[in-house]
Design a protein around this motif. Structure first.
Motif, PDB file in Angstrom:
ATOM      1  N   VAL A   1       0.856  -1.183   0.000  1.00  0.00           N
ATOM      2  CA  VAL A   1       0.000   0.000   0.000  1.00  0.00           C
ATOM      3  C   VAL A   1       0.894   1.236   0.000  1.00  0.00           C
ATOM      4  N   VAL A   2       0.746   2.070  -1.013  1.00  0.00           N
ATOM      5  CA  VAL A   2       1.493   3.328  -1.058  1.00  0.00           C
ATOM      6  C   VAL A   2       0.557   4.454  -0.625  1.00  0.00           C
ATOM      7  N   VAL A   3       1.010   5.232   0.342  1.00  0.00           N
ATOM      8  CA  VAL A   3       0.228   6.369   0.834  1.00  0.00           C
ATOM      9  C   VAL A   3       0.892   7.655   0.348  1.00  0.00           C
ATOM     10  N   LEU A   4       0.119   8.419  -0.395  1.00  0.00           N
ATOM     11  CA  LEU A   4       0.536   9.728  -0.883  1.00  0.00           C
ATOM     12  C   LEU A   4      -0.389  10.740  -0.221  1.00  0.00           C
ATOM     13  N   ALA A   5       0.180  11.760   0.393  1.00  0.00           N
ATOM     14  CA  ALA A   5      -0.649  12.741   1.092  1.00  0.00           C
ATOM     15  C   ALA A   5      -0.053  14.124   0.939  1.00  0.00           C
ATOM     16  N   ASP A   6      -0.925  15.121   1.031  1.00  0.00           N
ATOM     17  CA  ASP A   6      -0.476  16.517   1.129  1.00  0.00           C
ATOM     18  C   ASP A   6       0.426  16.934  -0.030  1.00  0.00           C
ATOM     19  N   THR A   7      -0.019  16.657  -1.247  1.00  0.00           N
ATOM     20  CA  THR A   7       0.737  17.142  -2.404  1.00  0.00           C
ATOM     21  C   THR A   7       0.657  18.663  -2.516  1.00  0.00           C
ATOM     22  N   HIS A   8      -0.440  19.255  -2.095  1.00  0.00           N
ATOM     23  CA  HIS A   8      -0.580  20.713  -2.005  1.00  0.00           C
ATOM     24  C   HIS A   8      -0.076  21.439  -3.253  1.00  0.00           C
ATOM     25  N   PHE A   9      -0.565  21.025  -4.412  1.00  0.00           N
ATOM     26  CA  PHE A   9      -0.218  21.767  -5.624  1.00  0.00           C
ATOM     27  C   PHE A   9      -0.717  23.202  -5.442  1.00  0.00           C
TER      28      PHE A   9
END
Length: 395
Positions: free
Chosen positions: A163-171
């Motif tokens: 499981v890959v968790v990606l968070a808060d990219t905030h473009f």
């Protein structure tokens, strides 16, 4: 507005302005006192130039922040204001530490003005190094942080699920399209079974940030890519961002779930809206875990995506096996993580809540506001799910 509401709103505005001006006085006043006024005995031109510079920055910061983050925000003003805010926070922090260093030098017998000048030069040098390093840390593609998570209810067929968790990219105001492409490539290199975006996708409308978000359309996973809203989506176009990511191939986990299977075993992948969604006024939005799990087999393990770690309280009550979250940025700029800890049950990493529930809090991939990460590295989280109880450590 009624007559009874006017005084209440006036008091709130007054309290808000009071907090803002108090913060400005502290943020700029402590460095002014530490570096310029108290003890160094700099030549008059140095004192005047330093005072004018800090006063101009203190007066300009509120205007830049309002101009940059208002309804029709200017990206240029936001970039300048956010950077200034980050630099002055670091300057304030290390000026406070500089005052402590003065005490140490005094105990060693170093007298003023040498003591104060040594401290002032040391603070400025430390701030310069930290700002440059922190900017480089914020702008690089995050490192992968790998963790094994043992879930007693996970079926053997799902053992080893990645499981890959990606968070808060905030473009946001800084164009990070190339960074976004690098992040997508790094995620795809992990060959994940499940990819989750835990919210705070962007700051701004889909139209303004579409180019930066485009690489998310290249992210692939064997079983599913799921996304939820973060609190920043509710400053703008929450539903539009969910719709946009759906168009890029993601599953919108808007208070709903999907059932995934591998090796003859099944897993519930669920998501809820951010904790701020209900009071945002956006129709149809508000964290609803009961709705998200409605119809799910209660015997199946549940992986829940929820933006804020504090949403784990409801997850623990519902018997969720694992919640993945973001939001904290790991503090982003030291020592801000101490303040984050007041509001959230975890700042980063794996923690246990209740009898069954575990929480993984990602430090996030991007940043909000100041383009700095100091002693709070960004991450792409790789969780390997393991069936059964965690093995006891030896010794």
């Amino acid at each position: 507005m009624t007559r009874t509401e006017e005084p209440v709103r006036a008091r709130r505005r007054g309290a808000f302005l009071g907090v803002v001006w108090t913060a400005l006085v502290l943020l700029f006043g402590v460095p002014w006192w530490t570096l310029i006024v108290a003890g160094p005995e700099w030549p008059v031109p140095v004192v005047v130039a330093g005072t004018v510079l800090l006063a101009a920055a203190a007066l300009g910061l509120p205007w830049l922040m309002m101009r940059g983050h208002g309804r029709r925000g200017s990206d240029l003003a936001a970039r300048v204001g956010d950077t200034l805010l980050g630099v002055v926070w670091v300057l304030f922090t290390w000026s406070v530490l500089g005052l402590l260093a003065r005490v140490g030098l005094a105990l060693l017998g170093v007298a003023d003005p040498a003591r104060s000048r040594i401290t002032a030069v040391g603070v400025v040098a430390a701030v310069a190094v930290l700002v440059v390093w922190g900017y480089a840390e914020a702008m690089r593609v995050p490192r992968v942080r790998a963790v094994e998570v043992w879930l007693p209810r996970l079926g053997a067929g799902l053992d080893g699920t990645k499981v890959v968790v990606l968070a808060d990219t905030h473009f946001g105001p800084i164009d990070r399209a190339r960074w976004s492409a690098g992040v997508a490539d790094a995620v795809n290199d992990l060959d994940a079974d499940i990819v989750c975006h835990a919210g705070d996708i962007a700051d701004g409308s889909v139209a303004r940030r579409q180019a930066q978000a485009a690489p998310l359309g290249t992210v692939r996973a064997r079983l599913a890519q799921g996304c939820v809203t973060g609190n920043h989506e509710y400053f703008g176009e929450a539903q539009a961002w969910l719709d946009h990511l759906t168009g890029l191939g993601w599953v919108s986990l808007h208070n709903r779930h999907v059932v995934l299977s591998r090796g003859g075993d099944r897993l519930v992948l669920a998501g809820v809206d951010d904790a701020t969604a209900r009071r945002s006024g956006v129709d149809g939005h508000g964290a609803d875990l009961a709705a998200a799990l409605a119809g799910a087999d209660p015997d199946l393990p549940v992986l829940l995506v929820a933006h804020q770690p504090r949403q784990v309280a409801a997850a623990a009550d519902a018997g969720v096996d694992l919640q993945v979250s973001g939001h904290t940025h790991g503090g982003q700029i030291w020592p801000f993580h101490y303040l984050v800890r007041v509001d959230q049950p975890a700042v980063r990493g794996l923690s246990r809540h209740g009898a069954r529930t575990q929480l993984y809090t990602s430090a996030g991939a991007g940043f909000w506001g100041p383009p700095l990460r100091i002693f709070a590295p960004s991450e792409i989280s790789l969780l390997t799910l393991r069936a059964g109880a965690a093995p006891r450590s030896g010794g």
